[in-house]
Design a protein around this motif. Structure first.
Motif, short mmCIF file in Angstrom:
data_model
loop_
_atom_site.label_atom_id
_atom_site.label_comp_id
_atom_site.label_asym_id
_atom_site.label_seq_id
_atom_site.Cartn_x
_atom_site.Cartn_y
_atom_site.Cartn_z
N GLU A 79 0.48 -1.55 -0.06
CA GLU A 79 0.04 -0.12 0.41
C GLU A 79 1.07 1.35 -0.18
OE1 GLU A 79 -3.06 2.34 -0.74
OE2 GLU A 79 -3.91 0.02 -1.09
N THR A 80 2.09 1.14 0.74
CA THR A 80 3.08 2.35 0.75
C THR A 80 3.35 2.90 -1.04
OG1 THR A 80 3.56 1.77 3.01
CG2 THR A 80 4.84 3.05 1.68
N LEU A 81 3.54 1.68 -1.41
CA LEU A 81 3.96 1.46 -3.13
C LEU A 81 2.91 1.96 -3.60
CD1 LEU A 81 6.25 0.78 -5.51
CD2 LEU A 81 5.03 -0.83 -5.54
N ARG A 82 1.69 1.53 -3.56
CA ARG A 82 0.63 2.03 -4.14
C ARG A 82 -0.22 4.21 -3.84
NH1 ARG A 82 -0.95 -2.93 -3.39
NH2 ARG A 82 -1.28 -4.54 -5.02
N ARG A 83 -0.05 4.25 -2.84
CA ARG A 83 0.14 4.73 -2.70
C ARG A 83 0.93 6.26 -3.83
NH1 ARG A 83 2.36 7.86 1.01
NH2 ARG A 83 3.13 6.01 2.47
N VAL A 84 2.23 6.21 -3.17
CA VAL A 84 3.36 6.65 -3.98
C VAL A 84 3.26 6.82 -4.99
CG1 VAL A 84 5.67 6.85 -3.85
CG2 VAL A 84 5.21 6.94 -1.92
N LEU A 85 2.76 5.50 -5.30
CA LEU A 85 2.61 5.95 -6.78
C LEU A 85 2.31 6.76 -7.98
CD1 LEU A 85 3.73 2.07 -8.28
CD2 LEU A 85 5.06 4.05 -8.44
N ARG A 86 0.68 6.48 -7.26
CA ARG A 86 -0.72 7.75 -7.62
C ARG A 86 -0.66 8.88 -7.32
NH1 ARG A 86 -3.40 3.43 -3.90
NH2 ARG A 86 -3.88 4.01 -2.63
N ALA A 87 0.24 9.17 -5.81
CA ALA A 87 0.72 10.11 -5.80
C ALA A 87 1.64 10.69 -6.61
CB ALA A 87 0.96 10.95 -3.81
N HIS A 88 2.85 10.41 -6.76
CA HIS A 88 3.56 11.05 -7.96
C HIS A 88 3.54 11.08 -9.37
CE1 HIS A 88 6.68 12.42 -4.76
NE2 HIS A 88 5.31 11.56 -3.74
N LEU A 89 2.75 10.61 -9.75
CA LEU A 89 2.41 10.15 -11.45
C LEU A 89 1.17 10.64 -11.60
CD1 LEU A 89 2.24 6.42 -11.88
CD2 LEU A 89 3.94 7.55 -12.18
N THR A 90 0.25 11.32 -11.01
CA THR A 90 -0.35 12.56 -10.87
C THR A 90 0.59 14.27 -10.43
OG1 THR A 90 -1.58 12.09 -8.65
CG2 THR A 90 -2.37 11.46 -10.59
N ASP A 91 0.93 14.29 -9.71
CA ASP A 91 1.32 15.14 -9.02
C ASP A 91 3.12 14.94 -9.86
OD1 ASP A 91 2.37 17.61 -8.61
OD2 ASP A 91 2.65 17.04 -6.29
N ALA A 92 3.56 16.76 -10.54
CA ALA A 92 4.23 16.55 -11.98
C ALA A 92 5.01 17.72 -10.95
CB ALA A 92 4.07 16.75 -12.66
N THR A 93 5.14 18.17 -9.20
CA THR A 93 5.78 19.03 -8.55
C THR A 93 7.19 18.22 -8.88
OG1 THR A 93 3.70 19.22 -7.36
CG2 THR A 93 5.86 20.17 -6.02
N PRO A 94 8.43 19.23 -8.65
CA PRO A 94 9.49 18.28 -9.07
C PRO A 94 9.87 18.16 -7.05
CG PRO A 94 9.97 20.85 -9.46
CD PRO A 94 8.35 20.45 -8.97
N ALA A 95 11.38 16.67 -7.53
CA ALA A 95 11.22 16.18 -5.93
C ALA A 95 12.66 16.97 -6.02
CB ALA A 95 11.40 15.01 -6.02
#
Length: 112
Positions: A79-95
């Motif tokens: 679930e941690t992986l899924r949450r990170v993937l969903r968040a960062h595939l839709t949000d293109a904010t640079p890290a």
């Protein structure tokens, strides 16, 4: 825009051994258009890793053509992986990341 998702692990790591299935299953749930998914063994592909020093497994990199969206270690729960993937595939904010992550992202982009 192509997005690269790379999981950095090591063959000797028992956590990575069981995590590979989790990673592949989670990535298979994502829309595959313009998505490049890669499992990288940091020792077998040391030329690709370059100067990046991975101390914690698994480590995930999400990058598009312009920037890195996420880079860092994850706890090995699905679930941690899924949450990170969903968040960062839709949000293109640079890290904000170390230059070594940027260099790896550039090599992944060049590899296609």
């Amino acid at each position: 825009m192509t997005v690269h998702v790379a999981c950095l692990c090591a063959a000797w790591c028992r956590t990575c051994e069981s995590y590979r299935q989790v990673f592949e299953a989670a990535c298979a749930e994502l829309p595959q258009d313009d998505l490049r998914v890669r499992w990288i063994d940091i020792e077998d592909e040391s030329e690709l890793i370059g100067e990046l020093d991975i101390e914690t497994f698994p480590t995930l990199l999400i990058a598009d053509a312009a920037q890195i969206r996420f880079a860092g270690p994850l706890t090995p729960q699905p679930e941690t992986l899924r949450r990170v993937l969903r968040a960062h595939l839709t949000d293109a904010t640079p890290a904000r990341v170390a230059p070594e992550y940027a260099a790896l992202a550039e090599r992944l982009r060049a590899a296609g």
